[in-house]
Design an enzyme around this catalytic site. Structure first.
Site, short mmCIF file in Angstrom:
data_model
loop_
_atom_site.label_atom_id
_atom_site.label_comp_id
_atom_site.label_asym_id
_atom_site.label_seq_id
_atom_site.Cartn_x
_atom_site.Cartn_y
_atom_site.Cartn_z
N CYS A 4 0.85 -1.20 0.00
CA CYS A 4 0.00 0.00 0.00
C CYS A 4 0.88 1.25 0.00
CB CYS A 4 -0.92 0.00 1.22
SG CYS A 4 -1.74 1.58 1.49
N HIS A 46 -4.19 0.33 8.38
CA HIS A 46 -4.68 0.26 7.00
C HIS A 46 -6.16 -0.13 6.96
CE1 HIS A 46 -4.55 -0.31 2.64
NE2 HIS A 46 -5.45 -1.24 2.89
N HIS A 98 -6.38 3.48 0.62
CA HIS A 98 -6.07 3.57 2.06
C HIS A 98 -6.84 4.81 2.52
CE1 HIS A 98 -2.96 3.28 5.54
NE2 HIS A 98 -3.81 4.26 5.86
N HIS A 100 -8.23 8.14 3.56
CA HIS A 100 -7.53 9.41 3.74
C HIS A 100 -8.52 10.56 3.62
CE1 HIS A 100 -7.26 8.24 -0.51
NE2 HIS A 100 -7.31 9.52 -0.82
N HIS A 102 -8.64 14.59 2.63
CA HIS A 102 -7.97 15.74 2.05
C HIS A 102 -8.37 16.97 2.88
CE1 HIS A 102 -7.11 13.80 -1.99
NE2 HIS A 102 -8.09 13.03 -1.56
P1 DGP Z 1 -7.63 10.18 -3.89
O1 DGP Z 1 -7.71 10.47 -5.36
O2 DGP Z 1 -8.78 10.78 -3.10
O3 DGP Z 1 -7.44 8.70 -3.63
O4 DGP Z 1 -6.33 10.92 -3.37
C1 DGP Z 1 -5.06 10.39 -3.43
C2 DGP Z 1 -4.10 11.53 -3.37
O5 DGP Z 1 -2.82 11.01 -3.10
C3 DGP Z 1 -3.97 12.32 -4.66
O6 DGP Z 1 -4.48 13.65 -4.45
C4 DGP Z 1 -2.49 12.37 -4.96
C5 DGP Z 1 -1.87 11.85 -3.68
N1 DGP Z 1 -0.68 11.05 -3.89
C6 DGP Z 1 -0.55 9.98 -4.70
N2 DGP Z 1 0.69 9.47 -4.61
C7 DGP Z 1 1.36 10.25 -3.70
C8 DGP Z 1 2.68 10.22 -3.19
O7 DGP Z 1 3.51 9.37 -3.51
N3 DGP Z 1 3.00 11.19 -2.29
C9 DGP Z 1 2.11 12.13 -1.89
N4 DGP Z 1 2.53 13.05 -1.01
N5 DGP Z 1 0.85 12.18 -2.34
C10 DGP Z 1 0.48 11.25 -3.25
#
Ligand code: DGP
Length: 114
Positions: A4, A46, A98, A100, A102
């Site tokens: 993940c 997770h 996972h 999350h 925003h």
């Molecule tokens: P969602 O689309 O709601 O699943 O949001 C996932 C978010 O994760 C997206 O806005 C971009 C962010 N993201 C993806 N890969 C990485 C990473 O490797 N590092 C960081 N800091 N953010 C990431």
């Protein structure tokens, strides 16, 4: 979970810009920010997303929401306003399985939520 992305970030196997951490929560800046402040708040345990939230303890879930508020204050957007969003599933364009949240702010956002 071994493969993940966010678990790897929590374990520091992938670098991230940390914003906040406590026993239950890790928070870091989104790699593709959609607002001047765009922080991802993730539980250290997770669970795949909102639809699996029953697998998360009430304490960890509450810690995530409290962390969102703490981060808004830390980032200086608590007074002007901010948005907390959790995308769940394909229609909502969830890309990382996972749970999350925003935390978005630092600009005047549109009324459109979709
Ligand atoms: P969602 O689309 O709601 O699943 O949001 C996932 C978010 O994760 C997206 O806005 C971009 C962010 N993201 C993806 N890969 C990485 C990473 O490797 N590092 C960081 N800091 N953010 C990431």
């Amino acid at each position: 979970m071994d493969d993940c992305l966010f678990c790897k970030i929590i374990r520091r196997e992938i670098p991230s810009a940390k914003v906040y951490e406590d026993d239950d929560v890790y928070a870091f800046r989104d790699i593709h920010p959609m607002a001047p402040v765009h922080v991802l708040v993730v539980p250290k345990t997770h669970v795949s997303g909102m639809s699996a939230v029953d697998a998360l303890s009430d304490a960890a879930l509450a810690a995530c929401l409290r962390a969102c508020r703490t981060i808004a204050e830390q980032e200086g957007i608590a007074q002007s306003g901010y948005r907390v969003v959790s995308n769940c599933g394909s229609d909502a364009c969830q890309s990382v399985p996972h749970l999350h949240f925003h935390v978005l702010g630092g600009k005047h956002m549109t009324e459109s939520m979709a």
